[in-house]
Design a protein around this motif. Structure first.
Motif, PDB file in Angstrom:
ATOM      1  N   UNK A   1       0.817  -1.210   0.000  1.00 51.94           N
ATOM      2  CA  UNK A   1       0.000   0.000   0.000  1.00 51.94           C
ATOM      3  C   UNK A   1       0.850   1.259   0.000  1.00 51.94           C
ATOM      4  N   UNK A   2       1.912   1.253   0.805  1.00 47.16           N
ATOM      5  CA  UNK A   2       2.805   2.411   0.835  1.00 47.16           C
ATOM      6  C   UNK A   2       3.504   2.631  -0.493  1.00 47.16           C
ATOM      7  N   UNK A   3       3.950   1.555  -1.103  1.00 49.74           N
ATOM      8  CA  UNK A   3       4.620   1.655  -2.406  1.00 49.74           C
ATOM      9  C   UNK A   3       3.646   2.169  -3.458  1.00 49.74           C
ATOM     10  N   UNK A   4       2.430   1.663  -3.459  1.00 48.71           N
ATOM     11  CA  UNK A   4       1.433   2.095  -4.446  1.00 48.71           C
ATOM     12  C   UNK A   4       1.019   3.558  -4.241  1.00 48.71           C
ATOM     13  N   UNK A   5       0.859   3.970  -2.981  1.00 48.52           N
ATOM     14  CA  UNK A   5       0.509   5.374  -2.734  1.00 48.52           C
ATOM     15  C   UNK A   5       1.645   6.292  -3.177  1.00 48.52           C
ATOM     16  N   UNK A   6       2.883   5.886  -2.922  1.00 49.68           N
ATOM     17  CA  UNK A   6       4.033   6.669  -3.384  1.00 49.68           C
ATOM     18  C   UNK A   6       4.051   6.718  -4.911  1.00 49.68           C
ATOM     19  N   UNK A   7       3.781   5.575  -5.546  1.00 52.02           N
ATOM     20  CA  UNK A   7       3.751   5.514  -7.008  1.00 52.02           C
ATOM     21  C   UNK A   7       2.712   6.477  -7.578  1.00 52.02           C
TER      22      UNK A   7
ATOM     23  N   UNK B   1      10.930   9.681  -1.059  1.00 55.05           N
ATOM     24  CA  UNK B   1      10.164   8.426  -0.996  1.00 55.05           C
ATOM     25  C   UNK B   1       9.304   8.469   0.262  1.00 55.05           C
ATOM     26  N   UNK B   2       8.047   8.158   0.107  1.00 58.55           N
ATOM     27  CA  UNK B   2       7.097   8.302   1.215  1.00 58.55           C
ATOM     28  C   UNK B   2       7.084   7.118   2.168  1.00 58.55           C
ATOM     29  N   UNK B   3       7.757   6.061   1.812  1.00 56.69           N
ATOM     30  CA  UNK B   3       7.882   4.935   2.737  1.00 56.69           C
ATOM     31  C   UNK B   3       6.679   4.030   2.807  1.00 56.69           C
TER      32      UNK B   3
ATOM     33  N   UNK C   1       9.351  11.285 -11.613  1.00 56.26           N
ATOM     34  CA  UNK C   1       7.914  11.429 -11.907  1.00 56.26           C
ATOM     35  C   UNK C   1       7.583  10.990 -13.329  1.00 56.26           C
ATOM     36  N   UNK C   2       8.386  11.378 -14.288  1.00 54.79           N
ATOM     37  CA  UNK C   2       8.083  11.060 -15.691  1.00 54.79           C
ATOM     38  C   UNK C   2       8.096   9.552 -15.936  1.00 54.79           C
ATOM     39  N   UNK C   3       9.061   8.857 -15.345  1.00 56.06           N
ATOM     40  CA  UNK C   3       9.164   7.400 -15.492  1.00 56.06           C
ATOM     41  C   UNK C   3       7.895   6.718 -14.984  1.00 56.06           C
ATOM     42  N   UNK C   4       7.391   7.159 -13.836  1.00 58.81           N
ATOM     43  CA  UNK C   4       6.232   6.508 -13.237  1.00 58.81           C
ATOM     44  C   UNK C   4       4.926   6.945 -13.886  1.00 58.81           C
TER      45      UNK C   4
ATOM     46  N   UNK D   1      -4.644  -1.569 -12.900  1.00 53.38           N
ATOM     47  CA  UNK D   1      -3.651  -1.277 -11.865  1.00 53.38           C
ATOM     48  C   UNK D   1      -2.277  -1.683 -12.380  1.00 53.38           C
ATOM     49  N   UNK D   2      -1.288  -0.887 -12.069  1.00 55.75           N
ATOM     50  CA  UNK D   2       0.079  -1.215 -12.465  1.00 55.75           C
ATOM     51  C   UNK D   2       0.563  -2.343 -11.543  1.00 55.75           C
ATOM     52  N   UNK D   3       1.020  -3.447 -12.118  1.00 52.28           N
ATOM     53  CA  UNK D   3       1.505  -4.541 -11.268  1.00 52.28           C
ATOM     54  C   UNK D   3       2.655  -4.071 -10.369  1.00 52.28           C
ATOM     55  N   UNK D   4       2.648  -4.532  -9.134  1.00 50.34           N
ATOM     56  CA  UNK D   4       3.693  -4.157  -8.185  1.00 50.34           C
ATOM     57  C   UNK D   4       5.074  -4.485  -8.742  1.00 50.34           C
ATOM     58  N   UNK D   5       5.177  -5.606  -9.422  1.00 51.72           N
ATOM     59  CA  UNK D   5       6.439  -6.003 -10.046  1.00 51.72           C
ATOM     60  C   UNK D   5       6.951  -4.907 -10.989  1.00 51.72           C
ATOM     61  N   UNK D   6       6.046  -4.294 -11.754  1.00 50.72           N
ATOM     62  CA  UNK D   6       6.434  -3.225 -12.682  1.00 50.72           C
ATOM     63  C   UNK D   6       6.891  -1.974 -11.936  1.00 50.72           C
ATOM     64  N   UNK D   7       6.217  -1.667 -10.835  1.00 49.24           N
ATOM     65  CA  UNK D   7       6.620  -0.500 -10.047  1.00 49.24           C
ATOM     66  C   UNK D   7       8.022  -0.710  -9.491  1.00 49.24           C
ATOM     67  N   UNK D   8       8.252  -1.888  -8.908  1.00 47.62           N
ATOM     68  CA  UNK D   8       9.576  -2.171  -8.334  1.00 47.62           C
ATOM     69  C   UNK D   8      10.650  -2.234  -9.415  1.00 47.62           C
ATOM     70  N   UNK D   9      10.323  -2.833 -10.537  1.00 48.95           N
ATOM     71  CA  UNK D   9      11.276  -2.878 -11.647  1.00 48.95           C
ATOM     72  C   UNK D   9      11.582  -1.460 -12.137  1.00 48.95           C
ATOM     73  N   UNK D  10      10.567  -0.598 -12.147  1.00 44.71           N
ATOM     74  CA  UNK D  10      10.774   0.799 -12.504  1.00 44.71           C
ATOM     75  C   UNK D  10      11.749   1.486 -11.560  1.00 44.71           C
ATOM     76  N   UNK D  11      11.620   1.182 -10.276  1.00 42.79           N
ATOM     77  CA  UNK D  11      12.551   1.749  -9.296  1.00 42.79           C
ATOM     78  C   UNK D  11      13.961   1.201  -9.492  1.00 42.79           C
TER      79      UNK D  11
END
Length: 182
Positions: free
Chosen positions: A77-83, A179-181, A96-99, A110-120
């Motif tokens: 939830x924290x990762x998604x809210x930050x995303x 990063x909002x944690x 910001x532009x990447x995300x 919904x963006x898969x969590x795997x994609x968010x983490x891979x983006x990071x």
């Protein structure tokens, strides 16, 4: 400061400790001869000491599973809210532009969590120590999926998962100050 309605991993871990202490206290009371009232329900009322011990052992294992899933839910939830905040890009957020691009590609899904983490991982590729922690987080979430789908039947080390998530969060916040944690 206004308290968030969303739990973080610290809140999930505090809940785990408090409720685990409650289970221990109840187990100790029964072992000292306390009798469960009729209000407790048919499942527990009238149990023998050995039945009670077996029941509390099973409940402790379930409690560990629930607590571990709660830790992961708070983390995700924290990762998604930050995303989402980053994808808005209205406040000069790092990457910001990447995300925003990830969010646009997902469309209404919904963006898969795997994609968010891979983006990071891609965005912070020059920081090997952070990349290593984010890869560790990807592995932990794969294990979470196994746990959530019943493919892991063993007792879960909640404290270890919490410790790992805290270390990952610490490194991430050190590398990305906005990063909002979780």
């Amino acid at each position: 400061m206004k308290e968030s309605v969303f739990p973080d991993i610290d809140g999930a871990f505090t809940w785990y400790i408090a409720t685990k202490d409650g289970l221990r206290g109840l187990r100790a009371a029964i072992q000292c001869g306390a009798v469960l009232s009729e209000d407790i329900g048919d499942e527990l009322y009238g149990m023998t000491l050995s039945e009670w011990q077996d029941y509390t052992r099973r409940q402790t294992v379930k409690h560990g599973v629930f607590a571990t899933l709660a830790l992961f839910a708070a983390c995700e939830g924290g990762i998604r809210r930050d995303f989402e905040w980053r994808a808005m890009g209205e406040f000069g957020q790092t990457h910001a532009q990447r995300f925003r691009k990830l969010q646009v590609q997902a469309g209404d899904n919904a963006v898969p969590l795997n994609n968010i983490l891979t983006g990071w991982i891609g965005a912070e590729g020059d920081k090997a120590w952070l990349r290593q922690r984010l890869l560790q987080l990807l592995t932990l979430f794969r294990q979470r999926n196994d746990l959530a789908h019943g493919r892991i039947a063993e007792d879960v080390a909640v404290e270890r998962v919490y410790d790992l998530l805290c270390r990952i969060r610490e490194k991430w916040c050190a590398a990305v100050p906005d990063f909002r944690g979780f």
